[in-house]
Design an enzyme around this catalytic site. Structure first.
Site, PDB file in Angstrom:
ATOM      1  N   ARG A  43       0.786  -1.241   0.000  1.00 31.23           N
ATOM      2  CA  ARG A  43       0.000   0.000   0.000  1.00 31.23           C
ATOM      3  C   ARG A  43       0.812   1.283   0.000  1.00 31.23           C
ATOM      4  NH1 ARG A  43      -4.952  -2.245   0.768  1.00 31.23           N
ATOM      5  NH2 ARG A  43      -4.733  -4.277   1.755  1.00 31.23           N
ATOM      6  N   HIS A  73       3.693 -10.459  -6.755  1.00 29.30           N
ATOM      7  CA  HIS A  73       2.714  -9.535  -7.338  1.00 29.30           C
ATOM      8  C   HIS A  73       3.179  -8.109  -7.066  1.00 29.30           C
ATOM      9  CE1 HIS A  73      -1.017  -7.466  -8.199  1.00 29.30           C
ATOM     10  NE2 HIS A  73      -1.622  -8.585  -8.534  1.00 29.30           N
ATOM     11  N   TYR A  76       0.442  -2.070  -5.064  1.00 26.55           N
ATOM     12  CA  TYR A  76      -0.747  -1.435  -5.651  1.00 26.55           C
ATOM     13  C   TYR A  76      -0.511  -0.112  -6.368  1.00 26.55           C
ATOM     14  CZ  TYR A  76      -3.404  -4.757  -2.787  1.00 26.55           C
ATOM     15  OH  TYR A  76      -3.903  -5.890  -2.220  1.00 26.55           O
ATOM     16  N   HIS A 113      -0.426  -5.545 -12.598  1.00 26.81           N
ATOM     17  CA  HIS A 113      -1.822  -5.226 -12.902  1.00 26.81           C
ATOM     18  C   HIS A 113      -1.865  -4.280 -14.094  1.00 26.81           C
ATOM     19  CE1 HIS A 113      -0.798  -1.691 -10.629  1.00 26.81           C
ATOM     20  NE2 HIS A 113      -0.586  -2.405  -9.556  1.00 26.81           N
ATOM     21  N   GLU A 149      -1.723  -9.140 -15.956  1.00 29.14           N
ATOM     22  CA  GLU A 149      -2.995  -9.624 -15.420  1.00 29.14           C
ATOM     23  C   GLU A 149      -4.158  -8.919 -16.103  1.00 29.14           C
ATOM     24  OE1 GLU A 149      -3.646  -8.890 -11.202  1.00 29.14           O
ATOM     25  OE2 GLU A 149      -5.037 -10.581 -11.118  1.00 29.14           O
ATOM     26  N   ASP A 182      -7.117 -13.805 -14.190  1.00 22.54           N
ATOM     27  CA  ASP A 182      -7.875 -13.661 -12.950  1.00 22.54           C
ATOM     28  C   ASP A 182      -9.356 -13.878 -13.263  1.00 22.54           C
ATOM     29  OD1 ASP A 182      -9.496 -12.309 -10.883  1.00 22.54           O
ATOM     30  OD2 ASP A 182      -7.578 -11.724 -10.032  1.00 22.54           O
ATOM     31  N   HIS A 185     -11.762 -10.903 -12.284  1.00 22.01           N
ATOM     32  CA  HIS A 185     -11.604  -9.761 -13.187  1.00 22.01           C
ATOM     33  C   HIS A 185     -12.233 -10.056 -14.548  1.00 22.01           C
ATOM     34  CE1 HIS A 185      -7.725  -8.444 -10.826  1.00 22.01           C
ATOM     35  NE2 HIS A 185      -8.793  -8.526 -10.060  1.00 22.01           N
ATOM     36  N   HIS A 219      -5.460 -16.746 -11.314  1.00 25.35           N
ATOM     37  CA  HIS A 219      -5.885 -16.198 -10.023  1.00 25.35           C
ATOM     38  C   HIS A 219      -7.337 -16.631  -9.839  1.00 25.35           C
ATOM     39  CE1 HIS A 219      -2.927 -12.591  -9.343  1.00 25.35           C
ATOM     40  NE2 HIS A 219      -2.422 -13.749  -8.993  1.00 25.35           N
ATOM     41  N   ASP A 232     -13.937  -4.728  -8.926  1.00 25.74           N
ATOM     42  CA  ASP A 232     -12.914  -5.703  -8.544  1.00 25.74           C
ATOM     43  C   ASP A 232     -13.159  -6.107  -7.096  1.00 25.74           C
ATOM     44  OD1 ASP A 232     -10.672  -7.237  -8.194  1.00 25.74           O
ATOM     45  OD2 ASP A 232      -9.231  -5.605  -8.419  1.00 25.74           O
ATOM     46  N   HIS A 234     -13.423  -9.365  -4.856  1.00 27.65           N
ATOM     47  CA  HIS A 234     -13.233 -10.815  -4.777  1.00 27.65           C
ATOM     48  C   HIS A 234     -14.181 -11.440  -3.751  1.00 27.65           C
ATOM     49  CE1 HIS A 234      -8.764 -10.414  -6.247  1.00 27.65           C
ATOM     50  NE2 HIS A 234      -9.614  -9.743  -6.985  1.00 27.65           N
ATOM     51  N   GLU A 264      -6.870 -15.531  -4.224  1.00 24.48           N
ATOM     52  CA  GLU A 264      -6.756 -14.211  -3.574  1.00 24.48           C
ATOM     53  C   GLU A 264      -8.127 -13.887  -2.980  1.00 24.48           C
ATOM     54  OE1 GLU A 264      -3.854 -11.761  -6.602  1.00 24.48           O
ATOM     55  OE2 GLU A 264      -5.912 -12.080  -7.229  1.00 24.48           O
TER      56      GLU A 264
HETATM   57 ZN   LIG Z   1      -8.698  -8.182  -8.081  1.00 21.52          ZN
HETATM   58 ZN   LIG Z   2      -5.606 -11.160  -9.249  1.00 23.46          ZN
END
Ligand SMILES: [Zn+2]
Ligand SMILES: [Zn+2]
Length: 286
Positions: A43, A73, A76, A113, A149, A182, A185, A219, A232, A234, A264
């Site tokens: 973050r 990964h 962000y 991403h 992704e 993913d 997504h 994912h 988005d 999950h 995830e």
């Molecule tokens: Zn996501």
């Molecule tokens: Zn993902």
């Protein structure tokens, strides 16, 4: 038929808190045969040092634990398609350092991403993103495969459609760039993978765009919101809008089942990671 079940490589995103090598112990404890990590606090922009001792312990566990591959990964904040000079510079600096950590730790896959072309055109963002990935291949000394992704679409993201992802792959044309698929997504971006017909249409679309071989990992996430919602969010597997039929079609696809599947899913009281892994395993046709 036991062999087929054992072939499935399933794991979760796990924490590197306290020491990066502890990710292996966390993964082992919940029965993962593969796992994903962030290599810094996801973050923020700041980097906390990873000591030589931590690195050594990580590498030792990588050779001894029989858990593979480890996937990292990106954090962000980086936007690899940013048309703002200051954000772009910060993004590339973080991208470089994170990939360098993969090299040091021997991590073969790095998921990025979608970039956002906010403040410019799709074409401008596309060119920036392609250029960033090309630099990333060098940052990784060709030892790290960069996985693009697919995004939930909407806004100004570049990777909501597999047609666009294919254009990115074709433009770069390098075996060190592949795809992370993913499920949440894709569904949110408008691919209805909640039914048998939907999954077979989706696979047909993959075959005419990026092709199955380009998918390096999956994912596995269900979606809280509906098909085409562009959100988005999950959800635990089977408890969202993709649901049981969608996941059992996906996991029993003869090509997708050979890929590493990484969850995830949310952290809450309804389901643990172990329960999500077991749920996914229960869908595999014996
Ligand atoms: Zn996501
Ligand atoms: Zn993902």
């Amino acid at each position: 038929m036991k062999e087929l079940v054992d072939e499935m490589n399933i794991g979760c995103h796990v924490s590197i808190a306290k020491s990066v090598d502890l990710a292996f112990d966390r993964a082992k404890k919940i029965g993962c045969s593969t796992f994903q990590v962030f290599l810094k606090n996801p973050r923020g922009w700041a980097f906390k040092e990873i000591s030589k001792e931590e690195t050594e312990r990580f590498k030792k566990k990588y050779s001894n634990y029989n858990i593979s591959p480890v996937v990292a990964h990106i954090s962000y904040l980086p936007n690899l398609a940013s048309l703002d000079d200051e954000i772009y510079t910060k993004s590339m600096d973080s991208f470089r350092q994170e990939i360098e950590r993969c090299v040091i730790l021997g991590i073969p896959y790095f998921v990025i991403h979608s970039g956002s072309y906010k403040g410019g055109t799709f074409q401008e963002g596309f060119e920036k993103y392609v250029e960033s990935i090309q630099k990333g291949i060098d940052f990784g000394k060709r030892k790290v495969t960069i996985l693009v992704e697919n995004s939930a679409g909407g806004g100004r993201t570049l990777t909501g459609s597999f047609v666009n992802i294919n254009a990115i792959l074709k433009e770069i044309n390098d075996s060190k760039v592949k795809v992370c698929f993913d499920t949440c997504h894709a569904f949110s971006a408008g691919y209805d993978i909640s039914s048998q017909l939907g999954v077979s249409n989706f696979i047909a679309e993959i075959e005419t765009t990026i092709e199955m071989e380009s998918i390096a990992i999956v994912h596995a996430n269900d979606s809280k919101t509906g098909v085409g919602s562009n959100r988005d969010l999950h959800e635990h597997l089977g408890l969202g809008k993709i649901g049981k039929i969608g996941f059992s079609e996906l996991i029993n696809d003869s090509d997708l089942r050979k890929k590493p599947w990484i969850l995830e899913t949310p952290i809450d009281e309804r389901r643990t990671d172990v329960e999500n892994i077991n749920y996914l395993r229960s869908l595999i046709n014996k």
